[in-house]
Structure formats: C-alpha cells, structure tokens
Design an enzyme around this catalytic site. Sequence first.
Site, PDB file in Angstrom:
ATOM      1  N   HIS A  79       0.827  -1.215   0.000  1.00 25.06           N
ATOM      2  CA  HIS A  79       0.000   0.000   0.000  1.00 25.06           C
ATOM      3  C   HIS A  79       0.856   1.256   0.000  1.00 25.06           C
ATOM      4  O   HIS A  79       0.388   2.313   0.408  1.00 25.06           O
ATOM      5  CB  HIS A  79      -0.923  -0.002   1.222  1.00 25.06           C
ATOM      6  CG  HIS A  79      -1.978  -1.059   1.155  1.00 25.06           C
ATOM      7  ND1 HIS A  79      -1.820  -2.305   1.703  1.00 25.06           N
ATOM      8  CD2 HIS A  79      -3.197  -1.066   0.550  1.00 25.06           C
ATOM      9  CE1 HIS A  79      -2.901  -3.040   1.470  1.00 25.06           C
ATOM     10  NE2 HIS A  79      -3.752  -2.307   0.767  1.00 25.06           N
ATOM     11  N   HIS A  80       2.117   1.142  -0.469  1.00 26.05           N
ATOM     12  CA  HIS A  80       2.944   2.358  -0.485  1.00 26.05           C
ATOM     13  C   HIS A  80       2.378   3.375  -1.460  1.00 26.05           C
ATOM     14  O   HIS A  80       2.648   4.566  -1.357  1.00 26.05           O
ATOM     15  CB  HIS A  80       4.401   2.024  -0.829  1.00 26.05           C
ATOM     16  CG  HIS A  80       4.621   1.650  -2.259  1.00 26.05           C
ATOM     17  ND1 HIS A  80       4.216   0.440  -2.773  1.00 26.05           N
ATOM     18  CD2 HIS A  80       5.168   2.325  -3.289  1.00 26.05           C
ATOM     19  CE1 HIS A  80       4.507   0.398  -4.059  1.00 26.05           C
ATOM     20  NE2 HIS A  80       5.095   1.525  -4.398  1.00 26.05           N
ATOM     21  N   LYS A  85      -3.236  -2.543  -7.537  1.00 26.12           N
ATOM     22  CA  LYS A  85      -3.670  -2.860  -8.901  1.00 26.12           C
ATOM     23  C   LYS A  85      -3.161  -4.234  -9.276  1.00 26.12           C
ATOM     24  O   LYS A  85      -1.987  -4.551  -9.038  1.00 26.12           O
ATOM     25  CB  LYS A  85      -3.053  -1.805  -9.838  1.00 26.12           C
ATOM     26  CG  LYS A  85      -3.452  -1.910 -11.264  1.00 26.12           C
ATOM     27  CD  LYS A  85      -4.640  -1.013 -11.556  1.00 26.12           C
ATOM     28  CE  LYS A  85      -5.221  -1.228 -12.930  1.00 26.12           C
ATOM     29  NZ  LYS A  85      -5.971  -2.493 -13.047  1.00 26.12           N
ATOM     30  N   LYS A 109       6.649  -4.434 -10.541  1.00 20.68           N
ATOM     31  CA  LYS A 109       6.438  -4.031 -11.947  1.00 20.68           C
ATOM     32  C   LYS A 109       5.979  -2.579 -12.020  1.00 20.68           C
ATOM     33  O   LYS A 109       6.497  -1.779 -12.797  1.00 20.68           O
ATOM     34  CB  LYS A 109       5.369  -4.958 -12.553  1.00 20.68           C
ATOM     35  CG  LYS A 109       5.235  -4.871 -14.032  1.00 20.68           C
ATOM     36  CD  LYS A 109       4.231  -5.911 -14.541  1.00 20.68           C
ATOM     37  CE  LYS A 109       4.704  -7.330 -14.363  1.00 20.68           C
ATOM     38  NZ  LYS A 109       3.888  -8.323 -15.041  1.00 20.68           N
ATOM     39  N   ASP A 114       7.188   3.254 -13.114  1.00 20.52           N
ATOM     40  CA  ASP A 114       6.633   4.491 -12.532  1.00 20.52           C
ATOM     41  C   ASP A 114       5.131   4.616 -12.704  1.00 20.52           C
ATOM     42  O   ASP A 114       4.615   5.694 -13.030  1.00 20.52           O
ATOM     43  CB  ASP A 114       7.323   5.732 -13.143  1.00 20.52           C
ATOM     44  CG  ASP A 114       8.783   5.812 -12.746  1.00 20.52           C
ATOM     45  OD1 ASP A 114       9.092   5.465 -11.599  1.00 20.52           O
ATOM     46  OD2 ASP A 114       9.607   6.201 -13.596  1.00 20.52           O
ATOM     47  N   LYS A 121      -3.287  -8.922  -6.613  1.00 23.17           N
ATOM     48  CA  LYS A 121      -3.668 -10.017  -7.529  1.00 23.17           C
ATOM     49  C   LYS A 121      -4.804 -10.780  -6.889  1.00 23.17           C
ATOM     50  O   LYS A 121      -4.862 -10.915  -5.658  1.00 23.17           O
ATOM     51  CB  LYS A 121      -2.481 -10.972  -7.748  1.00 23.17           C
ATOM     52  CG  LYS A 121      -2.609 -11.790  -9.005  1.00 23.17           C
ATOM     53  CD  LYS A 121      -2.266 -10.949 -10.210  1.00 23.17           C
ATOM     54  CE  LYS A 121      -2.239 -11.739 -11.489  1.00 23.17           C
ATOM     55  NZ  LYS A 121      -1.684 -10.925 -12.584  1.00 23.17           N
ATOM     56  N   SER A 378      -3.301   0.319 -18.480  1.00 20.21           N
ATOM     57  CA  SER A 378      -4.396   0.289 -17.494  1.00 20.21           C
ATOM     58  C   SER A 378      -4.388   1.573 -16.671  1.00 20.21           C
ATOM     59  O   SER A 378      -5.442   2.116 -16.322  1.00 20.21           O
ATOM     60  CB  SER A 378      -4.245  -0.893 -16.539  1.00 20.21           C
ATOM     61  OG  SER A 378      -4.735  -2.062 -17.130  1.00 20.21           O
TER      62      SER A 378
HETATM   63  P1  NAD Z   1      -3.563 -15.746 -24.078  1.00 27.60           P
HETATM   64  O1  NAD Z   1      -4.425 -16.764 -23.422  1.00 27.60           O
HETATM   65  O2  NAD Z   1      -4.178 -14.679 -24.904  1.00 27.60           O
HETATM   66  O3  NAD Z   1      -2.448 -16.455 -24.999  1.00 27.60           O
HETATM   67  C1  NAD Z   1      -1.693 -17.545 -24.612  1.00 27.60           C
HETATM   68  C2  NAD Z   1      -1.431 -18.357 -25.873  1.00 27.60           C
HETATM   69  O4  NAD Z   1      -0.484 -19.366 -25.559  1.00 27.60           O
HETATM   70  C3  NAD Z   1      -2.679 -19.039 -26.407  1.00 27.60           C
HETATM   71  O5  NAD Z   1      -2.802 -18.779 -27.799  1.00 27.60           O
HETATM   72  C4  NAD Z   1      -2.402 -20.511 -26.144  1.00 27.60           C
HETATM   73  O6  NAD Z   1      -2.992 -21.382 -27.110  1.00 27.60           O
HETATM   74  C5  NAD Z   1      -0.906 -20.551 -26.220  1.00 27.60           C
HETATM   75  N1  NAD Z   1      -0.304 -21.706 -25.578  1.00 27.60           N
HETATM   76  C6  NAD Z   1      -0.768 -22.439 -24.533  1.00 27.60           C
HETATM   77  N2  NAD Z   1       0.079 -23.444 -24.277  1.00 27.60           N
HETATM   78  C7  NAD Z   1       1.091 -23.344 -25.176  1.00 27.60           C
HETATM   79  C8  NAD Z   1       2.248 -24.091 -25.420  1.00 27.60           C
HETATM   80  N3  NAD Z   1       2.562 -25.161 -24.697  1.00 27.60           N
HETATM   81  N4  NAD Z   1       3.066 -23.695 -26.418  1.00 27.60           N
HETATM   82  C9  NAD Z   1       2.769 -22.616 -27.169  1.00 27.60           C
HETATM   83  N5  NAD Z   1       1.674 -21.877 -26.986  1.00 27.60           N
HETATM   84  C10 NAD Z   1       0.845 -22.244 -26.004  1.00 27.60           C
HETATM   85  O7  NAD Z   1      -2.704 -15.122 -22.878  1.00 27.60           O
HETATM   86  P2  NAD Z   1      -1.884 -13.769 -22.908  1.00 27.60           P
HETATM   87  O8  NAD Z   1      -2.748 -12.699 -22.339  1.00 27.60           O
HETATM   88  O9  NAD Z   1      -1.236 -13.606 -24.224  1.00 27.60           O
HETATM   89  O10 NAD Z   1      -0.783 -14.080 -21.779  1.00 27.60           O
HETATM   90  C11 NAD Z   1       0.387 -14.814 -22.088  1.00 27.60           C
HETATM   91  C12 NAD Z   1       1.382 -14.622 -20.945  1.00 27.60           C
HETATM   92  O11 NAD Z   1       1.648 -13.223 -20.781  1.00 27.60           O
HETATM   93  C13 NAD Z   1       0.914 -15.119 -19.580  1.00 27.60           C
HETATM   94  O12 NAD Z   1       2.051 -15.563 -18.871  1.00 27.60           O
HETATM   95  C14 NAD Z   1       0.371 -13.846 -18.923  1.00 27.60           C
HETATM   96  O13 NAD Z   1       0.382 -13.934 -17.499  1.00 27.60           O
HETATM   97  C15 NAD Z   1       1.394 -12.851 -19.436  1.00 27.60           C
HETATM   98  N6  NAD Z   1       0.924 -11.466 -19.380  1.00 27.60           N
HETATM   99  C16 NAD Z   1      -0.170 -11.063 -20.080  1.00 27.60           C
HETATM  100  C17 NAD Z   1      -0.558  -9.728 -20.043  1.00 27.60           C
HETATM  101  C18 NAD Z   1      -1.732  -9.217 -20.843  1.00 27.60           C
HETATM  102  O14 NAD Z   1      -1.956  -7.984 -20.860  1.00 27.60           O
HETATM  103  N7  NAD Z   1      -2.476 -10.077 -21.545  1.00 27.60           N
HETATM  104  C19 NAD Z   1       0.143  -8.801 -19.243  1.00 27.60           C
HETATM  105  C20 NAD Z   1       1.282  -9.238 -18.543  1.00 27.60           C
HETATM  106  C21 NAD Z   1       1.653 -10.575 -18.621  1.00 27.60           C
END
Ligand code: NAD
Length: 489
Positions: A79-80, A85, A109, A114, A121, A378
């Site tokens: 809560h700093h 978020k 992150k 910033d 979460k 966001s």
């Molecule tokens: P998403 O569900 O849109 O896409 C993930 C993709 O990976 C899917 O197309 C899925 O079929 C594919 N996939 C699943 N298993 C696989 C495998 N073994 N090999 C290859 N592809 C595979 O999810 P996303 O939003 O793109 O998120 C992907 C990663 O990014 C996650 O770790 C998520 O936590 C991270 N992330 C996402 C965001 C965001 O804004 N969406 C922000 C920060 C971090």
Amino acid sequence: MSSPTASPQSDVDTANGTEHGFFGQVNQMFDAAAEHTDHQSGVLHQIRACDNIIRFEFPIKRDDDSIQVIRAYRAEHSHHKKPTKGGLRYAPNVNVDEVMALSALMSYKCAIVDVPFGGAKGGVCIDARNYSQDELERITRRFTFEMARKDFIGPGTDVPAPDYGTGEREMSWIMDTMHQIGDDDLNSLACVTGKPVGQGGVRGRTEATGKGVFYGIREACQYEKDMNRLGLDVGLEDKDVVVQGLGNVGYHAARFLQDEGHANIVGIAEIEGAIYDPDGLDVDDVVAHRQETDSILDFPGAENIETSAKALELPCDILIPAALEGVITADNAPDIQASIIGEAANGPVTSEADAILTEKNVLLIPDVYLNAGGVTVSYFEWLRNLSHVRHGRMSRRFEEQNAERILRAVDELTDQDFNEQLLDDLITRIGFGASERDLVNSGLEDTMTFAYNEIRENREEHGVDMRTAAFISAIDKIAKSYNQMGIFP
Ligand code: NAD
C-alpha cells in the site's frame, strides 16, 4: 549492504507456508537485489511483505439449481501507493501462495515503470470452461459484492484487471455491479480496468502488453556495446525471432516486431506444435491459416516442428516465450541458441535456467519489466475514467489548427509559396492532432524506453544481470515512497 532475511521478523513469511513456494522464489530475487542497496533491513522487510490477503468462500446457484461454494482470493501486496492494482484470474489451481507472489511482482512491476499503484492479484478457483455464461456472471457479480463489502475493490482502494481466464466481459460485470452498489460514486468507472472501449476502456489497451514487449526489445538492441558483446548488429532489422504463444501478448509482440521493427519472424510455436521458416513467416498469414485449419502446422513453405518446447531451441537471435511459465528449465537451457530472451510471459524461465543462461552470456530481459505495458495502459485507462474525458479530446482540434497556423506563417515568412495541395499534405503529415491511441502509444513508448535505461544503468553500476537490476530499481523506488511519507525516518 543489508538483507531482509536478516530481519528478526522474517519468520512471518514462513508462517504463511510460502517460504519455498512461488512467493518464496520472488523473495529470493528480491533478496539478491536488496544486497545491492543500502536500505535498512526493516524497510526491506516492509517492502517485501504481503500487506493483506483475504480468502472468500461464497455460494452460487448452478444452472441445475444446485448450490456450489466457490473459493476466491485477493492479495494486496503493498500500500505504499494507492490504489493497489492487479489482475483477476479464473483457474482451478489458484492458491494463496500464487496470489501473494503475483501481487508482489505487480508491486515491483508498477514501481519499475513508474505507475503509481501498489501491487495486487486475485483469483477464483474455477475452471471457467466448466461454467455457463450465466454461472460465470453470477460468480463474478457475487465475488465483486464480497470484495466491495470487505473494502478490497474501489477506484482509490484496489483496482482489478483481466488475467488468465478473464477478459473485457468479466470487467464489465464487475463495473456494473460496483455501479449498482455505489451508484452515487462519480468515479466508480475507475474501479476496474480492461473494460471495453464503449464502457470506459481505453484505445490501445488490447495490444499494450505486446507493444510494450516490442518497445523493450527494440531499446535493448540500440546499445552497440551490448550488441557487440552478443556478436549482433545494432537494431532490430533482420534479426531472427522465435515466438512461443500466438495469444494476445505473443501475437501483438510478433506483429510489431515484424511490421515496425522489420525483424524476421522465423519460428512460431502454439499448443499444437511449431513452424519454422528461416526466410520468415508473415504473422497475420499464420493467424489466418490457424483460423482456417485449427492449427499452425502445415503452413505453406514452413517446416513443422514436433512440439512447442522444441521450438525454443531453434536457431534465432531473439526468443520470446509469450505463453506459459516455467518453459525454459535447467534441462533445455543449455540447448537454447538465442542471444536475447524477452520474457513476455510471466515466469517463463526457472531460476536454475536463469543461472545457466547468464553463464552462456544470453541477454535476458525480465518479465517484471518487459510485460509491464499492460499495467501502464491500465493506468491510462484509470486516469481517463477519473478525468471523465477521452484522452486528447480537449486538444486534438487545437493541435491541428496550430500546425496549420505554423505552416502558413512559414509559408509567408520564407516566401516558400506553398500551394494549397502541398499545405494540406504537410498538415496531414506533420500537424494532425493526436488521437487517444496516439497518446496512449506515445506514453507507453516513453515509459518502456525510460525504464529500460534505468534498469540498464543499474546493471552497469552494480555489475548484475538485468533481472536483479530491475528489482534494484523497484526496491529503491518503493523505499523512496515510504521515506517520502515519513514512515521510515
Ligand atoms: P492468451 O491466453 O491470450 O495467450 C496464450 C497463448 O499461448 C494461447 O494462444 C495458447 O494457445 C498458447 N499456448 C498455450 N500453451 C502453449 C504451449 N505449450 N506452447 C505454445 N503456446 C501455447 O494469454 P496472454 O494474455 O497472451 O498471456 C500470455 C502470458 O503473458 C501469460 O504468462 C500472462 O500472465 C502474461 N501477461 C499477459 C498480459 C496481458 O496484458 N495479456 C500482461 C502481462 C503478462
């Protein structure tokens, strides 16, 4: 040099049973970075601790009239800065350790880029595929109500966003429920981000994380000294790239690398396998092929690679794991051929693999920085909701007219004798007022570029890897916030 593990209260974490879990791993990274700071151990302990964690159990009615009790969590790590978020995931394996770890990563992150939020979460322990849309709506609305009653949601309290298993639809339900609960709160739209544009969302949010990945990697490739060390040319152009995951993050990262960076996407991996073409794959053609055939395999001109895991070992300059956590381990790290790894997914490289890759002189750009584009945009959405006006609405027309005035003045003063057609062209090219998307992208580019340089400076100053350097940046900024608040003299 001080470490939070030296704090007499460090048994607090052990009491949560998480010392060796995911949260414990995040704390190990924190401790490695903390060694390079001079903050007192009590301050470090406060930064690293998870402030609040709440478990919910609530009943919902299934479509067959049976009652099911749903378990959910929300962790507010720090809560700093307020609000806190972080995403909300729907997955059967959500647990206290995971939400604490992910909320901690959100704190770090946000500090790195910033964005003035603390980290949070949440998660609901369900496999969303096993529930109808009506049931998911009941779960989401009831969970929102529970969070509101316990003061774990609100525009200035805690602001959820989409994560695994949730998207714009769930964010709309959350917003609508909050509207119903607190209908006189002028700012209730800002209680959640990742909403559809028509309901208070911001243009550019969908592609933000992938675009941020592109900006981060592009910045890394600008440094001659770093590229020389890797035996690579400066810049992104013609660099061979392999991307794992063609979802939201992977698709947009690949597309921007190809279209704006002129990189060569040589390999793409999805759940069903991978494809490889050293001459380059067109990302949109691959997506179209996958939509038509339900698979990326058998793409014309490309070689099929048996598994997604094998694609990580393909020859390339840049490897972007953008799907799952823990895909690069001690087993396959020795076979990775890439010189640069951009962690677009959360936690794709295990700590054992990290050590092997560092030994191999690989430049690893860490997730805690590289995928921060989502939370950055966001933040822009939250600002838009609080200001109750679309970004650029007040200035776009004015900027356009200003550009025209400047060009006409140049025309007059320099006797250039621009004809009307040329003036129109110049106004269009130079002077167009910025749209919301332009402003969002500009803010994102600036944020990602600036943060990369801060991390790189830490790396040079402390002689550490990029991940440790990123954590140093986060620790210093959070400690500074506490000091500014006068909490720690
Ligand atoms: P998403 O569900 O849109 O896409 C993930 C993709 O990976 C899917 O197309 C899925 O079929 C594919 N996939 C699943 N298993 C696989 C495998 N073994 N090999 C290859 N592809 C595979 O999810 P996303 O939003 O793109 O998120 C992907 C990663 O990014 C996650 O770790 C998520 O936590 C991270 N992330 C996402 C965001 C965001 O804004 N969406 C922000 C920060 C971090």
